[in-house]
Design a protein around this motif. Structure first.
Motif, PDB file in Angstrom:
ATOM      1  N   HIS A 136       0.720  -1.136  -0.081  1.00  0.00           N
ATOM      2  CA  HIS A 136       0.073   0.079  -0.013  1.00  0.00           C
ATOM      3  C   HIS A 136       0.746   1.230   0.017  1.00  0.00           C
ATOM      4  O   HIS A 136       0.128   2.394   0.270  1.00  0.00           O
ATOM      5  CB  HIS A 136      -0.877   0.039   1.066  1.00  0.00           C
ATOM      6  CG  HIS A 136      -1.997  -1.145   0.933  1.00  0.00           C
ATOM      7  ND1 HIS A 136      -1.925  -2.300   1.493  1.00  0.00           N
ATOM      8  CD2 HIS A 136      -3.006  -1.223   0.263  1.00  0.00           C
ATOM      9  CE1 HIS A 136      -2.733  -3.243   1.151  1.00  0.00           C
ATOM     10  NE2 HIS A 136      -3.599  -2.391   0.033  1.00  0.00           N
ATOM     11  N   CYS A 353      -4.776   1.823   6.879  1.00  0.00           N
ATOM     12  CA  CYS A 353      -4.122   2.978   6.165  1.00  0.00           C
ATOM     13  C   CYS A 353      -4.885   3.745   4.994  1.00  0.00           C
ATOM     14  O   CYS A 353      -4.603   4.591   4.520  1.00  0.00           O
ATOM     15  CB  CYS A 353      -2.979   2.745   5.517  1.00  0.00           C
ATOM     16  SG  CYS A 353      -2.979   1.215   4.533  1.00  0.00           S
ATOM     17  N   CYS A 414      -2.405  -1.403  12.800  1.00  0.00           N
ATOM     18  CA  CYS A 414      -3.109  -1.941  11.521  1.00  0.00           C
ATOM     19  C   CYS A 414      -4.514  -2.667  11.986  1.00  0.00           C
ATOM     20  O   CYS A 414      -5.397  -2.811  11.142  1.00  0.00           O
ATOM     21  CB  CYS A 414      -2.448  -2.982  10.951  1.00  0.00           C
ATOM     22  SG  CYS A 414      -0.928  -1.971   9.975  1.00  0.00           S
ATOM     23  N   CYS A 417      -7.361  -4.782  10.234  1.00  0.00           N
ATOM     24  CA  CYS A 417      -7.394  -4.660   8.666  1.00  0.00           C
ATOM     25  C   CYS A 417      -6.868  -5.818   8.158  1.00  0.00           C
ATOM     26  O   CYS A 417      -7.073  -6.413   7.115  1.00  0.00           O
ATOM     27  CB  CYS A 417      -6.232  -3.639   8.307  1.00  0.00           C
ATOM     28  SG  CYS A 417      -5.993  -3.613   6.664  1.00  0.00           S
ATOM     29  N   LEU A 418      -5.977  -6.510   9.079  1.00  0.00           N
ATOM     30  CA  LEU A 418      -5.434  -8.020   8.878  1.00  0.00           C
ATOM     31  C   LEU A 418      -5.127  -8.589  10.139  1.00  0.00           C
ATOM     32  O   LEU A 418      -4.758  -7.861  11.187  1.00  0.00           O
ATOM     33  CB  LEU A 418      -4.515  -7.971   7.799  1.00  0.00           C
ATOM     34  CG  LEU A 418      -2.858  -8.077   8.239  1.00  0.00           C
ATOM     35  CD1 LEU A 418      -1.825  -8.273   7.209  1.00  0.00           C
ATOM     36  CD2 LEU A 418      -2.356  -6.857   9.094  1.00  0.00           C
ATOM     37  N   ASN A 436      -8.896  -1.852   3.013  1.00  0.00           N
ATOM     38  CA  ASN A 436      -8.680  -1.913   1.605  1.00  0.00           C
ATOM     39  C   ASN A 436      -8.854  -3.378   0.902  1.00  0.00           C
ATOM     40  O   ASN A 436      -8.682  -3.477  -0.201  1.00  0.00           O
ATOM     41  CB  ASN A 436      -7.523  -1.156   1.139  1.00  0.00           C
ATOM     42  CG  ASN A 436      -6.310  -1.711   1.930  1.00  0.00           C
ATOM     43  OD1 ASN A 436      -6.233  -2.772   2.159  1.00  0.00           O
ATOM     44  ND2 ASN A 436      -5.300  -0.958   2.332  1.00  0.00           N
TER      45      ASN A 436
HETATM   46  S1  SF4 Z   1      -2.163  -4.402   7.074  1.00  0.00           S
HETATM   47 FE1  SF4 Z   1      -3.894  -2.803   6.440  1.00  0.00          FE
HETATM   48  S2  SF4 Z   1      -3.486  -1.099   7.581  1.00  0.00           S
HETATM   49 FE2  SF4 Z   1      -1.553  -2.360   7.727  1.00  0.00          FE
HETATM   50  S3  SF4 Z   1      -0.244  -1.617   5.980  1.00  0.00           S
HETATM   51 FE3  SF4 Z   1      -1.584  -3.293   5.339  1.00  0.00          FE
HETATM   52  S4  SF4 Z   1      -3.395  -2.363   4.315  1.00  0.00           S
HETATM   53 FE4  SF4 Z   1      -2.468  -0.992   5.631  1.00  0.00          FE
END
Ligand code: SF4
Ligand SMILES: CC(C)[C@H](C(=O)O)[C@@H](O)C(=O)O
Length: 475
Positions: A136, A353, A414, A417-418, A436
């Motif tokens: 990203h 992000c 994060c 997000c994951l 995302n």
């Molecule tokens: S895990 Fe999610 S928040 Fe973290 S860098 Fe990757 S997309 Fe961005």
């Protein structure tokens, strides 16, 4: 000869050597480092006995493995419960100490998601080449930088030489003209673009986002858009430099000051595609036609308007698409033909992000204000992208609005997000998420992710199912 695109200009300014086979050596101005993709790179340097070429070109922060719960952070790194996460974060701290890299450690107020803190600190600037071992990284292209993700061996290469071997991409322009309707956000724009071009649509291209919609967009919004270029297949997303960019960059800790600022401005003002520049591909969208978007499947291109329905596999003629849709519906526990607004939610995640900057939190808070989370929604996590975003939000009282609505207010990470930290979605749970990626298991084993804007996520938390945020804000 035709004029140059923004990408051409940035590429040419960093070209060290062009080879006949199409490969080129590119100079890298800034490398951002996080705990997941850097350990082997540092190990490689240690084994080879190589120092860094320029330690001050690097900036590090832990983000993926840091817990978002304050109680789990009070003990610093040692307090991180999950073994793998604790070791990852500790290893980053040790490596940054050993190699002399500035790092914003876990409870430093400047810590946050790497793609939030780069621009926030002025560590990513217009005209720079920016890399990070993270897909990203295109986010930083919002500042008129040439930014893309790299693999761990390239992280090592950039640390050691400040250069990378690259092949030049093709130029693609995504043009969105007109005015967005109220309640339609940058997230909806990029989801609509991905819905249009598909997840492979930008493959091999550097995308420039142009047209009045992006010109009128805030820097935060441009970052949201560029962040998801990779979800449209392009490693690079960019927006030309304009006054909005310069206003954003001015006065940040790493930004140039005094005479250096004036010199920088002279160059930065050239960072836009020439009028006669030629793009290999142009995709145009009409702003007025974009409605709030919701993904229903397990790929970001499986997206539709909130006023739409989940597609019926029997209506799809392309056999590959049909099979993918069937598979997605099975995983997501949805039936073809059902209304998007009938999808019930168990969890809501506002962060990542893509959408964890102050503007995103303000937008979510405006919808949440004075309301309460629906009974069927078990958890709502609001996770600011950095300690500084968190501080700003608290000064504005946004934390109170979220807490009063029954949402949780967390520390920068994060997060969900994951599933690389303690925040995981349960099996079979539906989550409205401002992140995302909606891949299978992305937010936790068997978890079902629906990508939306912060406004749409907050509105879904209150209603317990998806609702058209345009109705909410007009009510
Ligand atoms: S895990 Fe999610 S928040 Fe973290 S860098 Fe990757 S997309 Fe961005
Ligand atoms: C862990 C990291 C390598 C990964 C990425 O490259 O994007 C992550 O940030 C993600 O969003 O999937």
């Amino acid at each position: 000869m035709a004029g140059k695109t923004l990408y051409d200009k940035l590429w040419d300014a960093h070209l060290v050597k062009q080879r006949d086979d199409g490969t080129a050596l590119i100079y890298i101005d800034r490398q951002l480092v996080h705990e997941v993709t850097s350990p082997q790179a540092f190990e490689g340097l240690r084994i080879a006995g190589r120092p860094l070429w320029r330690s001050d070109a690097n900036l590090a922060t832990p983000d993926h493995n840091v817990p978002s719960l304050k109680s789990e952070r009070d003990g610093g790194v040692a307090g991180i419960v999950e073994d793998i996460s604790r070791i990852q974060v500790q290893t980053l701290d040790d490596n940054c100490d050993e190699f002399g890299i500035t790092e914003f450690e876990i409870n430093d107020i400047r810590q946050g998601i790497v793609h939030v803190i780069g621009p926030e600190q002025g560590a990513t600037l217009p005209g720079m080449t920016v890399v990070c071992g993270d897909s990203h990284t295109a986010t930083h292209g919002a500042l008129g930088a040439l930014a893309h993700g790299i693999g761990t061996s390239e992280v090592e290469h950039a640390l050691a030489t400040q250069c990378l071997i690259q092949k030049k991409m093709k130029n693609m322009l995504v043009k969105v003209e007109g005015e967005l309707n109220p309640g339609v956000t940058p997230k909806d724009v990029i989801l609509a673009v991905i819905g249009e071009i598909g997840t492979a649509g930008g493959t091999g291209h550097a995308i420039e986002f142009g047209g009045s919609v992006f010109r009128n967009m805030s820097m935060e919004g441009r970052m949201t858009v560029c962040n998801m270029a990779i979800e449209g297949g392009a490693r690079i997303g960019m927006v030309a430099v304009d006054q909005t960019t310069l206003d954003y960059v001015e006065g940040r800790p790493f930004s140039p000051k005094g005479e250096d600022w004036d010199k920088a401005l002279e160059y930065w003002n050239t960072l836009h595609s020439d009028d006669d520049a030629v793009f290999d591909r142009v995709v145009e969208l009409d702003a007025a036609s974009i409605v709030p978007q919701v993904t229903w499947g397990n790929s970001p291109e499986m997206v539709t308007g909130v006023n739409g329905v989940v597609p019926k596999p029997e209506d799809i003629t392309d056999p590959t698409k049909k099979a993918a849709t069937e598979r997605a519906l099975e995983y997501m526990g949805l039936t073809g033909g059902m209304s998007i607004t009938d999808i019930k939610l168990d969890c809501v995640f506002i962060g990542s992000c893509t959408n964890s900057r102050i503007e995103d939190l303000r937008a979510a808070a405006a919808v949440a204000k004075g309301n309460t989370v629906a009974d069927n929604v078990k958890r709502v996590l609001v996770v600011p992208g950095s300690g500084l975003v968190k501080e700003m939000a608290e000064k504005e009282g946004l934390d109170k609005i979220f807490l009063e609505a029954g949402m949780e207010w967390r520390e920068p990470s994060c997060s969900m997000c994951l599933a690389m930290n303690s925040d995981k979605l349960g099996e079979g749970e539906h989550c409205a998420s401002t992140s995302n990626r909606n891949f299978e298991g992305r937010q936790g084993f068997g978890g079902r992710t629906h990508l939306v804007s912060p406004e749409m996520a907050a509105a879904a938390a209150i209603a317990g199912h998806f609702v058209d945020v345009r109705d909410v804000i007009n009510a």
